[in-house]
Write an enzyme that holds these catalytic residues in place. Structure first.
Site, mmCIF file in Angstrom:
data_model
loop_
_atom_site.group_PDB
_atom_site.id
_atom_site.type_symbol
_atom_site.label_atom_id
_atom_site.label_comp_id
_atom_site.label_asym_id
_atom_site.label_seq_id
_atom_site.Cartn_x
_atom_site.Cartn_y
_atom_site.Cartn_z
ATOM 1 N N ARG A 120 -76.534 -50.615 -27.453
ATOM 2 C CA ARG A 120 -77.667 -51.048 -28.262
ATOM 3 C C ARG A 120 -78.521 -52.076 -27.528
ATOM 4 O O ARG A 120 -79.731 -52.078 -27.629
ATOM 5 C CB ARG A 120 -77.158 -51.648 -29.573
ATOM 6 C CG ARG A 120 -78.142 -52.527 -30.270
ATOM 7 C CD ARG A 120 -78.130 -52.479 -31.759
ATOM 8 N NE ARG A 120 -76.837 -52.442 -32.377
ATOM 9 C CZ ARG A 120 -76.364 -51.401 -33.040
ATOM 10 N NH1 ARG A 120 -77.086 -50.307 -33.130
ATOM 11 N NH2 ARG A 120 -75.180 -51.456 -33.603
ATOM 12 N N CYS A 137 -58.934 -53.950 -43.055
ATOM 13 C CA CYS A 137 -59.776 -54.847 -43.843
ATOM 14 C C CYS A 137 -60.577 -53.973 -44.811
ATOM 15 O O CYS A 137 -61.222 -53.013 -44.378
ATOM 16 C CB CYS A 137 -60.747 -55.604 -42.947
ATOM 17 S SG CYS A 137 -59.984 -56.410 -41.534
ATOM 18 N N CYS A 140 -64.296 -53.065 -44.000
ATOM 19 C CA CYS A 140 -64.488 -52.632 -42.604
ATOM 20 C C CYS A 140 -65.860 -52.004 -42.404
ATOM 21 O O CYS A 140 -66.280 -51.132 -43.155
ATOM 22 C CB CYS A 140 -63.419 -51.623 -42.217
ATOM 23 S SG CYS A 140 -63.616 -51.003 -40.526
ATOM 24 N N ASP A 301 -72.212 -56.106 -43.704
ATOM 25 C CA ASP A 301 -73.065 -54.948 -43.459
ATOM 26 C C ASP A 301 -73.198 -54.110 -44.733
ATOM 27 O O ASP A 301 -72.389 -54.235 -45.657
ATOM 28 C CB ASP A 301 -72.478 -54.101 -42.326
ATOM 29 C CG ASP A 301 -72.452 -54.868 -41.007
ATOM 30 O OD1 ASP A 301 -73.363 -55.684 -40.781
ATOM 31 O OD2 ASP A 301 -71.512 -54.659 -40.209
ATOM 32 N N LYS A 345 -78.056 -58.015 -33.935
ATOM 33 C CA LYS A 345 -77.769 -59.208 -34.729
ATOM 34 C C LYS A 345 -78.975 -60.141 -34.764
ATOM 35 O O LYS A 345 -79.521 -60.479 -33.723
ATOM 36 C CB LYS A 345 -76.564 -59.930 -34.129
ATOM 37 C CG LYS A 345 -75.295 -59.079 -34.159
ATOM 38 C CD LYS A 345 -74.160 -59.757 -33.416
ATOM 39 C CE LYS A 345 -72.937 -58.888 -33.359
ATOM 40 N NZ LYS A 345 -73.091 -57.747 -32.426
HETATM 41 C C1 LIG Z 1 -72.195 -57.312 -31.632
HETATM 42 C C2 LIG Z 1 -72.489 -56.310 -30.623
HETATM 43 C C3 LIG Z 1 -72.535 -56.654 -29.263
HETATM 44 C C4 LIG Z 1 -72.291 -58.064 -28.772
HETATM 45 O O1 LIG Z 1 -73.274 -58.940 -29.205
HETATM 46 P P1 LIG Z 1 -73.263 -60.471 -28.744
HETATM 47 O O2 LIG Z 1 -74.356 -61.120 -29.518
HETATM 48 O O3 LIG Z 1 -73.504 -60.477 -27.255
HETATM 49 O O4 LIG Z 1 -71.911 -61.026 -29.069
HETATM 50 C C5 LIG Z 1 -72.849 -55.665 -28.356
HETATM 51 N N1 LIG Z 1 -73.096 -54.404 -28.759
HETATM 52 C C6 LIG Z 1 -73.088 -54.057 -30.045
HETATM 53 C C7 LIG Z 1 -73.407 -52.651 -30.409
HETATM 54 C C8 LIG Z 1 -72.770 -54.987 -31.015
HETATM 55 O O5 LIG Z 1 -72.727 -54.618 -32.314
#
Ligand SMILES: *Cc1c(COP(=O)(O)O)cnc(C)c1O
Length: 401
Positions: A120, A137, A140, A301, A345
């Protein structure tokens, strides 16, 4: 009732399995073999509520039921609202689908160039190496594939994933997840880590695991030695409530830390579990005492059947506000929403900026007081020395003028 950290002793469990020899109890294979996986087993050990019974009846089609004896011991069986219980015992809410909820709420399948790999972000990938966990969990995010209750038939193909990473020099960070990677045998894990270490452009390797919490016995000296050998390996564990911060977890974290594994924690904000500033403060304090740095606090989520866990985002912001400035900066996690559909995120922060313009930013501190910080350097009017200048600085200014 506010959670009182001082009064709460390290939770030692209720000794349900007292007749078990210590050597068995400390053996992670024994813990796995003796997991509670059926409603009949569960009912031998505790009285379920009608809501839980209804939830259990559907678990085999949604996300399997599995609880290690160690983690089960942390449940207060007399309390239907026990925050440990809610995390692992299904409730009827799991079968209620609300508007906007999705099977793959983070759009992972669409960002998956090969099975088991989510690419991503430009420089890092999520590598799903197994679909199994030590315990499940109930909230999940990956329940579509984890435990295979929904016949997703996820078969992790490490070779495909490794070849993709090898062929993409922009990938400098690999996050092993699943399922729980620490459920793999030492031999498989070592093989995976060795293969990843051999890829020159992979400079950062980390593991996301709840095994230290569900099955601390798995963190053997031999496993720690593998992490030392292929280190630095970073790890994010997943603790949601201070009751999970047991002496066993602390010992497992020490084995990891002393092998050079930096530890972070990811919590999910869950209704009736940790949606309370006092509970969260007790949790982050305990984490620091275990050498674990709170990393992320996730807004849940939009998973199917998750509404009964859902907390208002404003409550999450309030919890962060109650931490920031009021306690150690290291103890404050970043609150995030993983954007639905696959936006990644996004940080959610309390607003400390009152106004900002060309000339100044007006800030509000953790106590609600206002402070001004000028954005432009303006020359002092002729003849003025500036009220707050110390002697030495003044001398420089005068000679420099
Ligand atoms: C959470 C996540 C990461 C890592 O994100 P960081 O902010 O670097 O910890 C990488 N790839 C995907 C698809 C994620 O969901």
């Amino acid at each position: 009732m506010p959670y009182n950290e001082d009064r709460a002793a390290w939770f030692e469990g209720q000794g349900l399995w007292q007749h078990i020899p210590e050597t068995d109890w400390r053996d992670w294979i024994w813990q796995l073999k003796n997991r509670i996986t059926t409603v009949a087993q569960l009912e031998q050990l505790m009285t379920l509520t009608a809501d839980e019974k209804a939830g259990c009846a559907h678990a085999s089609h949604k996300l399997a039921l599995a609880i290690t004896p160690y983690f089960f011991n942390l449940i207060d069986r007399d309390d239907p609202d026990c925050p440990i219980r809610k995390q692992v015992i299904p409730r009827s809410g799991e079968m209620v689908i609300s508007e906007g909820e999705m099977l793959d709420s983070l759009g992972e399948d669409a960002h998956s160039p090969v099975a088991g790999l989510v690419h991503r972000y430009p420089d890092r990938v999520l590598f799903l190496v197994t679909d199994r966990c030590a315990a499940y969990c109930r909230y999940c995010t990956r329940s579509r594939l984890v435990s295979n209750a929904q016949d997703y038939n996820f078969h992790p193909e490490y070779e495909q994933g490794l070849r993709y990473i090898e062929a993409h020099p922009e990938i400098r960070d690999v996050l092993l997840s699943g399922g729980d990677p620490l459920l793999l045998s030492d031999r498989k894990l070592e093989h995976l880590l060795a293969r990843l270490r051999a890829i020159k452009h992979v400079e950062f390797i980390r593991i996301g695991s709840r095994i230290p919490v569900f099955l601390p016995q798995r963190i053997t000296p031999e496993l720690a030695e593998i992490f030392r050998k292929y280190g630095p390996i970073w790890m994010s564990i997943h603790v949601n409530h201070p009751k999970e911060a047991t002496a066993e977890l602390k010992a497992a974290c020490e084995r990891l830390s002393f092998a050079g594994v930096p530890l972070g924690n990811q919590s999910v904000l869950l209704k009736g579990v940790n949606d309370d500033a006092d509970v969260m403060k007790a949790l982050v304090h305990r984490l620091l005492r275990m050498r674990v740095r709170p990393y992320y606090l996730y807004q849940m989520d939009l998973i199917t059947g998750g509404a009964h866990f859902k907390v208002d985002v404003r409550k999450g912001i309030e919890i962060i506000q109650a931490l920031r400035g009021h306690t150690t900066g290291y103890a404050v996690p970043q609150y995030v929403i993983d954007a639905p559909g696959g936006g990644g995120k996004v940080p959610i922060n309390p607003d400390y900026i009152e106004t900002i313009n060309e000339d100044e930013i007006v800030l509000k501190n953790y106590e609600g007081q206002t402070f001004r910080y000028p954005l432009r350097a303006k020359p002092l009017p002729a003849g003025e020395t500036g009220a707050d200048l110390g002697g030495a600085v003044q001398a420089v200014r005068v000679t420099g003028a």
